[in-house]
Design a protein around this motif. Structure first.
Motif, PDB file in Angstrom:
ATOM      1  N   GLY A 136       5.566  11.239  -2.622  1.00 40.68           N
ATOM      2  CA  GLY A 136       5.861  12.675  -2.628  1.00 40.68           C
ATOM      3  C   GLY A 136       5.106  13.479  -3.668  1.00 40.68           C
ATOM      4  O   GLY A 136       5.196  14.710  -3.684  1.00 40.68           O
ATOM      5  N   VAL A 137       4.382  12.813  -4.568  1.00 41.41           N
ATOM      6  CA  VAL A 137       3.725  13.538  -5.662  1.00 41.41           C
ATOM      7  C   VAL A 137       2.315  13.958  -5.243  1.00 41.41           C
ATOM      8  O   VAL A 137       1.541  13.179  -4.694  1.00 41.41           O
ATOM      9  N   SER A 138       2.014  15.215  -5.543  1.00 42.83           N
ATOM     10  CA  SER A 138       0.711  15.775  -5.259  1.00 42.83           C
ATOM     11  C   SER A 138      -0.181  15.460  -6.464  1.00 42.83           C
ATOM     12  O   SER A 138       0.068  15.965  -7.552  1.00 42.83           O
ATOM     13  N   HIS A 139      -1.170  14.587  -6.326  1.00 42.60           N
ATOM     14  CA  HIS A 139      -1.982  14.217  -7.495  1.00 42.60           C
ATOM     15  C   HIS A 139      -3.454  14.068  -7.101  1.00 42.60           C
ATOM     16  O   HIS A 139      -3.767  13.856  -5.914  1.00 42.60           O
ATOM     17  N   PRO A 140      -4.368  14.160  -8.062  1.00 44.01           N
ATOM     18  CA  PRO A 140      -5.795  14.228  -7.721  1.00 44.01           C
ATOM     19  C   PRO A 140      -6.360  12.931  -7.142  1.00 44.01           C
ATOM     20  O   PRO A 140      -7.472  12.932  -6.609  1.00 44.01           O
ATOM     21  N   GLY A 141      -5.616  11.831  -7.230  1.00 43.57           N
ATOM     22  CA  GLY A 141      -6.108  10.576  -6.654  1.00 43.57           C
ATOM     23  C   GLY A 141      -5.905  10.510  -5.144  1.00 43.57           C
ATOM     24  O   GLY A 141      -6.458   9.630  -4.480  1.00 43.57           O
ATOM     25  N   ARG A 142      -5.126  11.439  -4.587  1.00 41.92           N
ATOM     26  CA  ARG A 142      -4.823  11.409  -3.144  1.00 41.92           C
ATOM     27  C   ARG A 142      -6.109  11.396  -2.318  1.00 41.92           C
ATOM     28  O   ARG A 142      -6.961  12.277  -2.489  1.00 41.92           O
ATOM     29  N   GLY A 143      -6.251  10.425  -1.462  1.00 41.03           N
ATOM     30  CA  GLY A 143      -7.406  10.367  -0.567  1.00 41.03           C
ATOM     31  C   GLY A 143      -8.683   9.897  -1.235  1.00 41.03           C
ATOM     32  O   GLY A 143      -9.724   9.837  -0.593  1.00 41.03           O
ATOM     33  N   ALA A 144      -8.613   9.548  -2.525  1.00 36.57           N
ATOM     34  CA  ALA A 144      -9.840   9.151  -3.237  1.00 36.57           C
ATOM     35  C   ALA A 144     -10.034   7.628  -3.233  1.00 36.57           C
ATOM     36  O   ALA A 144     -11.052   7.139  -3.693  1.00 36.57           O
ATOM     37  N   TYR A 145      -9.039   6.904  -2.772  1.00 33.26           N
ATOM     38  CA  TYR A 145      -9.156   5.445  -2.664  1.00 33.26           C
ATOM     39  C   TYR A 145      -8.414   5.019  -1.402  1.00 33.26           C
ATOM     40  O   TYR A 145      -7.608   5.770  -0.850  1.00 33.26           O
ATOM     41  N   SER A 146      -8.698   3.818  -0.954  1.00 30.34           N
ATOM     42  CA  SER A 146      -8.080   3.363   0.293  1.00 30.34           C
ATOM     43  C   SER A 146      -6.637   2.937   0.048  1.00 30.34           C
ATOM     44  O   SER A 146      -6.334   2.283  -0.955  1.00 30.34           O
ATOM     45  N   SER A 147      -5.741   3.282   0.969  1.00 27.06           N
ATOM     46  CA  SER A 147      -4.365   2.794   0.808  1.00 27.06           C
ATOM     47  C   SER A 147      -4.126   1.539   1.654  1.00 27.06           C
ATOM     48  O   SER A 147      -2.998   1.124   1.857  1.00 27.06           O
ATOM     49  N   TYR A 148      -5.206   0.956   2.153  1.00 28.71           N
ATOM     50  CA  TYR A 148      -5.104  -0.323   2.876  1.00 28.71           C
ATOM     51  C   TYR A 148      -5.649  -1.422   1.975  1.00 28.71           C
ATOM     52  O   TYR A 148      -6.837  -1.420   1.634  1.00 28.71           O
ATOM     53  N   TYR A 149      -4.791  -2.323   1.574  1.00 33.35           N
ATOM     54  CA  TYR A 149      -5.219  -3.391   0.670  1.00 33.35           C
ATOM     55  C   TYR A 149      -4.294  -4.576   0.898  1.00 33.35           C
ATOM     56  O   TYR A 149      -3.442  -4.529   1.797  1.00 33.35           O
ATOM     57  N   ASN A 150      -4.475  -5.618   0.107  1.00 28.96           N
ATOM     58  CA  ASN A 150      -3.695  -6.850   0.287  1.00 28.96           C
ATOM     59  C   ASN A 150      -3.921  -7.489   1.655  1.00 28.96           C
ATOM     60  O   ASN A 150      -3.037  -8.115   2.226  1.00 28.96           O
ATOM     61  N   LEU A 151      -5.133  -7.311   2.182  1.00 28.80           N
ATOM     62  CA  LEU A 151      -5.438  -7.967   3.451  1.00 28.80           C
ATOM     63  C   LEU A 151      -5.905  -9.389   3.137  1.00 28.80           C
ATOM     64  O   LEU A 151      -6.981  -9.600   2.581  1.00 28.80           O
ATOM     65  N   GLU A 152      -5.034 -10.324   3.500  1.00 27.99           N
ATOM     66  CA  GLU A 152      -5.245 -11.711   3.087  1.00 27.99           C
ATOM     67  C   GLU A 152      -5.893 -12.546   4.177  1.00 27.99           C
ATOM     68  O   GLU A 152      -5.605 -12.357   5.353  1.00 27.99           O
ATOM     69  N   LEU A 153      -6.720 -13.493   3.765  1.00 27.67           N
ATOM     70  CA  LEU A 153      -7.145 -14.541   4.668  1.00 27.67           C
ATOM     71  C   LEU A 153      -6.202 -15.713   4.461  1.00 27.67           C
ATOM     72  O   LEU A 153      -5.810 -16.004   3.336  1.00 27.67           O
ATOM     73  N   ALA A 154      -5.857 -16.390   5.542  1.00 29.05           N
ATOM     74  CA  ALA A 154      -4.998 -17.568   5.417  1.00 29.05           C
ATOM     75  C   ALA A 154      -5.687 -18.757   6.063  1.00 29.05           C
ATOM     76  O   ALA A 154      -6.438 -18.609   7.035  1.00 29.05           O
ATOM     77  N   SER A 155      -5.433 -19.927   5.501  1.00 31.22           N
ATOM     78  CA  SER A 155      -6.002 -21.149   6.070  1.00 31.22           C
ATOM     79  C   SER A 155      -5.293 -21.462   7.379  1.00 31.22           C
ATOM     80  O   SER A 155      -4.073 -21.320   7.470  1.00 31.22           O
ATOM     81  N   THR A 156      -6.024 -21.874   8.395  1.00 40.00           N
ATOM     82  CA  THR A 156      -5.387 -22.261   9.655  1.00 40.00           C
ATOM     83  C   THR A 156      -5.206 -23.780   9.714  1.00 40.00           C
ATOM     84  O   THR A 156      -4.691 -24.311  10.680  1.00 40.00           O
ATOM     85  N   GLU A 157      -5.677 -24.468   8.677  1.00 39.33           N
ATOM     86  CA  GLU A 157      -5.501 -25.919   8.563  1.00 39.33           C
ATOM     87  C   GLU A 157      -5.680 -26.258   7.085  1.00 39.33           C
ATOM     88  O   GLU A 157      -6.024 -25.381   6.290  1.00 39.33           O
ATOM     89  N   THR A 158      -5.464 -27.518   6.737  1.00 41.48           N
ATOM     90  CA  THR A 158      -5.690 -27.912   5.355  1.00 41.48           C
ATOM     91  C   THR A 158      -7.178 -27.766   5.050  1.00 41.48           C
ATOM     92  O   THR A 158      -8.016 -28.228   5.819  1.00 41.48           O
TER      93      THR A 158
END
Ligand SMILES: C[S@@+](CC[C@H](N)C(=O)[O-])C[C@H]1O[C@@H](n2cnc3c(N)ncnc32)[C@H](O)[C@@H]1O
Length: 660
Positions: free
Chosen positions: A173-195
């Motif tokens: 809810g806070v209006s701040h100068p960082g809005r839209g200046a960085y991606s809000s999509y992160y923590n996209l993980e790769l996972a092993s499908t086997e050992t």
């Protein structure tokens, strides 16, 4: 001592350029054990086992054993571009100019796209809507460096990690100068499908089917992946057999039985060609059967170059997990990068391979319009919509511009694709790291400095040849945030932006999908009869369903089909974007097993009521055109220090960096 950070310079010269070292795995596996876990590098970048002199490639390697279905490294950022190609296509004589020979910027986007992904793995597919619209997404780290070898795929995206990311350093809810200046999509993980055993190269599922016709080196391999699994199972059975009769068999008899099993039984069971191949994999002495399983199974052993010794990784590779993402200590700066272990002054924090982009104008955004063009595919009838640039006026730049490295006297910019490095923020006061050109033997840095920027994507240069490193300028303690100095130009631009934003800033800021997903980590999702959610978000459900139990109704009194949410029988995750649908929550319940919802889902023709949808399967997404990224906020590249920016043709003074 092993300061993991110190391993890349200058001792990384063991590998000769373009060659494929194929030394066998060291039998002394102890080197992977017995050390302080946190000291030990878990991920390396080194030359790929699939590299060729014509097409050199970096690879991504496990430094430690990674159990099946576990995260590989840290979740990284996803940077979405909107209609990147359409923005380069203009009209001439009523025809779109999409001929690459005549349109170098379209050609450049085509080159860049080979490193980018469809947005679905990160949940970005709803960012823009409309016929012909395209979103393509950069996922640095594994997303670019993870190799392609359909026979050896051992990793895939964990879609759930992106949808269920923790909101870090957000201010709902806070209006701040960082809005839209960085991606809000992160923590996209790769996972092993086997050992994945330590030393093994990581190959991503690129969405292709494994057809079993050829392996990475182009040679025919008659064995399919499931054959290798069966070989491993047979090895286990043989070991159990010899164990059982240990006291009854003398060495001669044992060898005779073993040879009979390997030669005759295998050929009879698997056919001559396969039987021979299997016999080649198995050891001469049955006492050594266990070694195959210990080293990750017959499949891994049979592809020697894709599994490296710890020594090779230490000398030829560079550690890629010295930093992890976290909430930046700078307010309104989004996420930052933090040291996972102590890093000595002068040693490498992270390797930074670069995607060279000869013309920064590709990031300019124009209005686009849809035109109708004849369909190319035979099975589509009638014309299809194609988006093209509508006029010359530029109204913004792609968000990716905030993540690239550049220099004011050059049209070149570089997308850094090292793991986690895109999270590193700027601070003049707290700077503890700097960019340097790497002298790793597999980099082409000095040769390429002398090339005309436009040549840097021709056939000879169409690979990742440029390599930087982020080097500690101070002793860095575990947990410290890493800071670069992005340069004076960046600071001036940021200060200007902050002052300008103060004047125009709205009182409050819309609550975003990220905020709501965070809030609902601990709270029930409201039903359609309760207080509605804001217009800028939608609820979506990951739906995999089965029929109700025998005797239970299949249709409700309103004529809706009834289904029950289910996990996949295969045990594979079903929180994947393919199963994500619009849904409306109509009721909720708190039970000892967790929170569940009844939802309705409509496919336009019929409506289905899905019962017992678990909390984790309901998520919020931002509606098209509404997320922070669409706010035309701050845009500036990260400055490459003038002292290290090469003299010569790269300084073509052709840039539009100050135009907007
Ligand atoms: C390369 S990204 C760094 C990672 C970014 N913080 C994120 O969460 O994705 C650059 C962006 O981070 C933010 N940033 C970096 N340093 C900052 C600082 N000192 N003050 C404010 N924002 C900063 C700005 O939004 C900038 O456009």
């Amino acid at each position: 001592t092993k300061s993991a950070a110190g391993m890349s310079l200058p001792s990384n010269k063991a590998d000769s350029e373009g060659s494929v070292p194929t030394e066998p795995v060291s039998s002394d596996e102890d080197e992977y054990d017995g050390e302080d876990e946190s000291e030990h590098c878990g991920l390396y970048m080194a030359i790929s086992s699939t590299t060729t002199p014509e097409e050199p490639k970096w690879g991504y390697y496990a430094g430690k054993n990674i159990p099946a279905n576990s995260p590989i490294g840290f979740g990284d950022i996803a940077i979405h571009t909107f209609n990147l190609m359409a923005n380069q296509i203009y009209m001439e004589n009523d025809q779109p100019v999409d001929d690459f020979d005549r349109n170098p910027r379209a050609n450049l986007v085509d080159w860049l796209e080979q490193f980018l992904w469809v947005p679905h793995s990160s949940g970005g597919q709803f960012e823009v809507a409309g016929e012909g619209t395209r979103i393509i997404t950069a996922v640095p780290g594994g997303g670019v460096l993870g190799g392609y070898n359909p026979k050896m795929t051992n990793a895939d995206w964990n879609h759930s990690s992106a949808y269920h990311r923790e909101a870090l350093n957000e201010y709902p809810g806070v209006s701040h100068p960082g809005r839209g200046a960085y991606s809000s999509y992160y923590n996209l993980e790769l996972a092993s499908t086997e050992t994945i055993p330590a030393g093994k190269e990581i190959f991503l599922n690129y969405g292709e089917n494994w057809d079993g016709s050829s392996n990475g080196d182009g040679k025919t391999d008659p064995l399919t992946r499931s054959d290798y699994k069966k070989v491993d199972q047979t090895i286990e059975k043989m070991m159990a057999f010899f164990e059982k009769y240990r006291d009854d068999l003398d060495d001669n008899t044992k060898t005779e039985i073993y040879n009979f099993m390997v030669q005759d039984v295998m050929s009879a069971a698997a056919g001559k060609e396969k039987g021979k191949r299997i016999a080649d994999i198995l050891p001469e002495n049955p006492d050594n059967l266990g070694d195959i399983l210990e080293r990750g199974g017959s499949f891994h052993l049979n592809s020697p170059a894709s599994i490296r010794s710890p020594e090779w990784l230490k000398t030829s590779g560079m550690c890629m997990d010295n930093i992890r993402p976290g909430p930046s200590t700078i307010p309104y700066a989004g996420r930052g990068a933090f040291a996972t272990r102590a890093i000595e002054k002068g040693s490498t924090v992270a390797p930074v391979p670069l995607v060279q982009i000869p013309d920064d104008k590709i990031f300019q955004m124009h209005q686009v319009k849809a035109i109708q063009v004849p369909a190319i595919e035979k099975d589509t009838d009638g014309p299809i919509a194609m988006l093209v640039r509508d006029g010359e006026e530029t109204f913004a730049r792609q968000l990716m511009y905030n993540y690239v490295y550049g220099h004011p006297e050059s049209s070149l910019v570089f997308l850094p694709v090292g793991a986690v490095v895109n999270f590193i923020n700027h601070s003049k006061e707290r700077v503890n790291a700097k960019l340097v050109w790497s002298d790793h033997l597999n980099s082409k840095n000095t040769q390429w400095f002398a090339e005309d920027p436009q040549k840097l994507i021709d056939d000879e240069h169409s690979h990742l040849g440029l390599l930087m490193e982020i080097v500690a300028t101070k002793d860095i303690a575990e947990g410290d945030e890493i800071f670069l100095d992005y340069g004076d130009d960046w600071q001036v631009a940021w200060d200007k932006h902050v002052a300008a934003f103060e004047k125009i800033k709205p009182e409050t800021w819309p609550i975003t999908a990220l905020d709501l997903n965070q809030e609902h980590k601990t709270k029930l999702i409201r039903t359609k009869d309760e207080q509605p959610y804001p217009d800028n978000v939608s609820t979506k459900c990951f739906l995999m369903v089965k029929k109700p139990k025998e005797g239970e109704p299949e249709v409700d009194e309103q004529g809706r089909r009834i289904r029950v949410w289910s996990e996949a029988d295969s045990g594979k995750p079903n929180i994947v974007s393919d199963y994500l649908f619009d849904c409306e929550v109509i009721s909720s319940s708190e039970t000892p097993e967790g929170r569940f919802y009844d939802i309705v889902w409509s496919n336009g023709e019929s409506t289905t009521l899905v019962q017992k949808v678990p909390h984790k399967a309901v998520v919020f997404v931002d509606n098209p055109g509404t997320s922070d990224q669409h706010f035309l906020g701050f845009r500036h590249y990260i400055g490459i220090p003038d002292e290290i920016f090469p003299q010569g043709p790269w300084r073509n003074a052709n840039s539009d960096k100050d135009e907007l």
